[in-house]
Design a protein around this motif. Structure first.
Motif, PDB file in Angstrom:
ATOM      1  N   LEU A 191      -7.407 -42.370  -5.509  1.00  0.00           N
ATOM      2  CA  LEU A 191      -8.648 -42.016  -6.198  1.00  0.00           C
ATOM      3  C   LEU A 191      -9.063 -43.074  -7.210  1.00  0.00           C
ATOM      4  N   SER A 192      -8.087 -43.694  -7.877  1.00  0.00           N
ATOM      5  CA  SER A 192      -8.409 -44.704  -8.894  1.00  0.00           C
ATOM      6  C   SER A 192      -8.940 -45.992  -8.288  1.00  0.00           C
ATOM      7  N   THR A 193      -8.653 -46.210  -7.005  1.00  0.00           N
ATOM      8  CA  THR A 193      -9.138 -47.422  -6.326  1.00  0.00           C
ATOM      9  C   THR A 193     -10.412 -47.155  -5.516  1.00  0.00           C
ATOM     10  N   GLY A 194     -11.029 -45.997  -5.749  1.00  0.00           N
ATOM     11  CA  GLY A 194     -12.316 -45.704  -5.123  1.00  0.00           C
ATOM     12  C   GLY A 194     -12.245 -45.130  -3.727  1.00  0.00           C
ATOM     13  N   HIS A 195     -11.045 -44.746  -3.270  1.00  0.00           N
ATOM     14  CA  HIS A 195     -10.899 -44.155  -1.936  1.00  0.00           C
ATOM     15  C   HIS A 195     -11.013 -42.627  -2.005  1.00  0.00           C
ATOM     16  N   ARG A 196     -11.394 -42.033  -0.900  1.00  0.00           N
ATOM     17  CA  ARG A 196     -11.502 -40.583  -0.813  1.00  0.00           C
ATOM     18  C   ARG A 196     -10.194 -39.969  -0.332  1.00  0.00           C
ATOM     19  N   LEU A 197      -9.973 -38.716  -0.715  1.00  0.00           N
ATOM     20  CA  LEU A 197      -8.911 -37.937  -0.085  1.00  0.00           C
ATOM     21  C   LEU A 197      -9.501 -37.372   1.193  1.00  0.00           C
ATOM     22  N   MET A 198      -8.995 -37.820   2.331  1.00  0.00           N
ATOM     23  CA  MET A 198      -9.544 -37.362   3.605  1.00  0.00           C
ATOM     24  C   MET A 198      -9.212 -35.882   3.808  1.00  0.00           C
ATOM     25  N   GLY A 199     -10.213 -35.147   4.316  1.00  0.00           N
ATOM     26  CA  GLY A 199     -10.037 -33.715   4.486  1.00  0.00           C
ATOM     27  C   GLY A 199     -10.419 -32.923   3.254  1.00  0.00           C
ATOM     28  N   PHE A 200     -10.956 -33.606   2.252  1.00  0.00           N
ATOM     29  CA  PHE A 200     -11.441 -32.943   1.038  1.00  0.00           C
ATOM     30  C   PHE A 200     -12.953 -33.072   0.955  1.00  0.00           C
ATOM     31  N   ILE A 203     -21.356 -27.934   2.251  1.00  0.00           N
ATOM     32  CA  ILE A 203     -21.717 -26.549   1.938  1.00  0.00           C
ATOM     33  C   ILE A 203     -20.690 -25.857   1.046  1.00  0.00           C
ATOM     34  N   TYR A 204     -19.402 -25.981   1.383  1.00  0.00           N
ATOM     35  CA  TYR A 204     -18.382 -25.248   0.631  1.00  0.00           C
ATOM     36  C   TYR A 204     -18.133 -25.854  -0.746  1.00  0.00           C
ATOM     37  N   LYS A 205     -18.156 -25.005  -1.775  1.00  0.00           N
ATOM     38  CA  LYS A 205     -17.832 -25.417  -3.131  1.00  0.00           C
ATOM     39  C   LYS A 205     -16.493 -24.833  -3.570  1.00  0.00           C
ATOM     40  N   THR A 206     -15.788 -24.260  -2.629  1.00  0.00           N
ATOM     41  CA  THR A 206     -14.434 -23.773  -2.816  1.00  0.00           C
ATOM     42  C   THR A 206     -13.675 -24.104  -1.538  1.00  0.00           C
ATOM     43  N   MET A 207     -12.456 -23.629  -1.386  1.00  0.00           N
ATOM     44  CA  MET A 207     -11.682 -24.014  -0.205  1.00  0.00           C
ATOM     45  C   MET A 207     -12.296 -23.426   1.060  1.00  0.00           C
ATOM     46  N   LYS A 218      -6.200 -29.868  -8.113  1.00  0.00           N
ATOM     47  CA  LYS A 218      -6.067 -29.968  -9.564  1.00  0.00           C
ATOM     48  C   LYS A 218      -7.034 -31.014 -10.134  1.00  0.00           C
ATOM     49  N   ILE A 219      -7.214 -32.122  -9.390  1.00  0.00           N
ATOM     50  CA  ILE A 219      -8.073 -33.209  -9.864  1.00  0.00           C
ATOM     51  C   ILE A 219      -9.530 -33.005  -9.458  1.00  0.00           C
ATOM     52  N   LEU A 220      -9.751 -32.625  -8.195  1.00  0.00           N
ATOM     53  CA  LEU A 220     -11.111 -32.589  -7.654  1.00  0.00           C
ATOM     54  C   LEU A 220     -11.757 -31.212  -7.669  1.00  0.00           C
ATOM     55  N   GLY A 221     -10.941 -30.168  -7.802  1.00  0.00           N
ATOM     56  CA  GLY A 221     -11.476 -28.812  -7.739  1.00  0.00           C
ATOM     57  C   GLY A 221     -12.517 -28.527  -8.797  1.00  0.00           C
ATOM     58  N   ARG A 254     -14.772 -30.328  -9.676  1.00  0.00           N
ATOM     59  CA  ARG A 254     -16.051 -30.860  -9.190  1.00  0.00           C
ATOM     60  C   ARG A 254     -16.516 -30.159  -7.918  1.00  0.00           C
ATOM     61  N   GLY A 255     -15.849 -29.076  -7.563  1.00  0.00           N
ATOM     62  CA  GLY A 255     -16.212 -28.325  -6.363  1.00  0.00           C
ATOM     63  C   GLY A 255     -15.782 -28.986  -5.074  1.00  0.00           C
ATOM     64  N   ILE A 256     -14.750 -29.828  -5.151  1.00  0.00           N
ATOM     65  CA  ILE A 256     -14.257 -30.537  -3.961  1.00  0.00           C
ATOM     66  C   ILE A 256     -12.892 -29.974  -3.596  1.00  0.00           C
ATOM     67  N   TYR A 257     -12.838 -29.349  -2.418  1.00  0.00           N
ATOM     68  CA  TYR A 257     -11.628 -28.666  -1.953  1.00  0.00           C
ATOM     69  C   TYR A 257     -11.335 -29.069  -0.503  1.00  0.00           C
ATOM     70  N   PRO A 258     -10.146 -28.715   0.011  1.00  0.00           N
ATOM     71  CA  PRO A 258      -9.846 -29.021   1.417  1.00  0.00           C
ATOM     72  C   PRO A 258     -10.818 -28.340   2.378  1.00  0.00           C
ATOM     73  N   ASN A 259     -11.190 -29.085   3.429  1.00  0.00           N
ATOM     74  CA  ASN A 259     -12.040 -28.533   4.479  1.00  0.00           C
ATOM     75  C   ASN A 259     -11.216 -28.346   5.753  1.00  0.00           C
ATOM     76  N   VAL A 260     -11.860 -27.965   6.832  1.00  0.00           N
ATOM     77  CA  VAL A 260     -11.152 -27.648   8.073  1.00  0.00           C
ATOM     78  C   VAL A 260     -10.345 -28.830   8.601  1.00  0.00           C
ATOM     79  N   ASP A 261     -10.779 -30.060   8.300  1.00  0.00           N
ATOM     80  CA  ASP A 261     -10.101 -31.245   8.818  1.00  0.00           C
ATOM     81  C   ASP A 261      -8.740 -31.488   8.167  1.00  0.00           C
ATOM     82  N   PHE A 262      -8.525 -30.910   6.983  1.00  0.00           N
ATOM     83  CA  PHE A 262      -7.310 -31.226   6.239  1.00  0.00           C
ATOM     84  C   PHE A 262      -6.050 -30.838   7.018  1.00  0.00           C
TER      85      PHE A 262
END
Length: 371
Positions: free
Chosen positions: A242-251, A255-259, A295-298, A300-308
């Motif tokens: 996250l500190s190097t500007g990469h995304r957590l894949m599957g997050f 539409i979803y603002k929760t898991m 813990k870090i992204l939640g 901001r409304g960013i949670y695991p999606n179906v791909d995770f």
């Protein structure tokens, strides 16, 4: 005119197929909770529900199962084509072309859902032919005595799956069956709105799903788990990513603002199919990434999606990683065709506008005078 990039929050039709409550993390097919369907139903029954708008009677379900089983075989021309290119071509390119070939071969005047059943039945056969050809394994003929999910795994692995594996496959396919107006469904509708054929619409859906922002994220999530040797290294891995500007894949999800409810369901199945196996380490890493990521992204409304978790599930069931988008397509074709059928009841050619920002009134300069 307001510019809405990505057509975000713009509705193009009314639907009774799928409802998503992104704030509460709820998903319904034809009014039925995805949790109830995953617990009590199966691929064939939910396919009937999505295509016909109601749960089937025993006779109707038996007829659909029989019809799907009858349509599993592909022509010799498609089989030869897939075998020739399986080792060199992208699996989604192969699937796209094979479905196009189905359209060339099918000249019968039949209803849209009848053709949808044919396509749905044949896609697993094509996928298994790709994987087994690449592995230099003998192709396994479809077994009409097995359910859709059981037969899919049987053709992939060469042995009939146990109850746990077949239920996991069944649920995974159900969860990928439809998700309202996503990019690939929209692509199908654009083609259908011109009154083209259903095979062309499905080809458009496969083409859109091939993109890594839509159908390829689950394999990227799995690669993420493979990069971490043990759960105690996860926090450092996530913070560095996250500190190097990469995304957590599957997050994250539009539409979803929760898991994502599909991720919640698949997590349980991922745990079951990896328990006591070499892939159990991957599950424990994934679980830890989920914990740290939320813990870090939640906030901001960013949670695991179906791909995770779906990639881990498909990998544990025996599929090659680059086949994951084709498995996605094998399920989503039910939703694509149902949405096309629904849209055509009140069809209007899809033709959006663009806001012009270029110059006007430029003077034409002959080519021999241009510098």
């Amino acid at each position: 005119m307001e510019l809405r990039k990505g057509l975000e929050d713009i509705a193009i039709k009314e639907t009774s197929i799928t409802y998503i409550d992104g704030d509460l993390g709820r998903l319904y097919y034809r009014g039925y909770s995805i949790y109830d369907l995953a617990s009590f139903s199966n691929f064939e029954e939910v396919s009937y529900l999505i295509w016909y708008g109601k749960l089937p009677t025993q006779r109707e379900l038996a007829d659909l199962k029989s019809h799907l089983a009858e349509e599993r075989n592909v022509s010799e021309e498609i089989s030869t084509f897939v075998s020739k290119v399986a080792k060199t071509a992208n699996p989604m390119d192969i699937l796209r072309t094979a479905v196009s070939m189905m359209g060339l071969e099918d000249r019968r005047e039949e209803g849209l859902v009848t053709k949808a059943i044919k396509i749905t039945a044949k896609i697993p056969t094509i996928i298994s032919l790709i994987q087994r050809t690449r592995r230099d394994q003998k192709f396994i003929e479809p077994d009409p005595s097995l359910s859709h999910a059981e037969n899919f795994l049987y053709m992939i692995n060469g042995e009939k799956p146990d109850l746990n594996f077949s239920k996991t496959m069944d649920v995974a396919l159900m969860l990928h069956m439809d998700h309202e107006m996503n990019a690939s469904t929209m692509a199908c509708l654009v083609v259908a709105s011109t009154l083209s054929d259903i095979y062309s619409s499905v080809v458009a859906g496969i083409s859109a799903l091939k993109g890594p922002l839509h159908g390829g994220a689950n394999s990227e999530a799995l690669k993420q788990f493979m990069e971490v040797e043990s759960p105690d290294q996860v926090e450092k891995y996530v913070l560095n990513k996250l500190s190097t500007g990469h995304r957590l894949m599957g997050f994250g999800h539009r539409i979803y603002k929760t898991m994502d409810p599909r991720a919640k369901i698949l997590k349980d199945y991922a745990r079951e199919v990896t328990e006591g196996k070499p892939t159990e380490r991957l599950y424990k890493v994934a679980e830890k990434i989920e914990e740290i990521g939320i813990k870090i992204l939640g906030k901001r409304g960013i949670y695991p999606n179906v791909d995770f978790y779906s990639g881990l599930v498909f990998f544990s069931l025996g599929f090659d990683t680059d086949l994951f988008p084709t498995i996605f397509a094998s399920a989503r074709v039910v939703g694509w065709t149902a949405h096309v059928d629904e849209y055509l009841l009140d069809n209007k050619l899809i033709r959006p506008k663009a806001i012009y920002v270029g110059d006007l009134g430029k003077k034409y300069i002959p080519i021999d005078e241009r510098q």
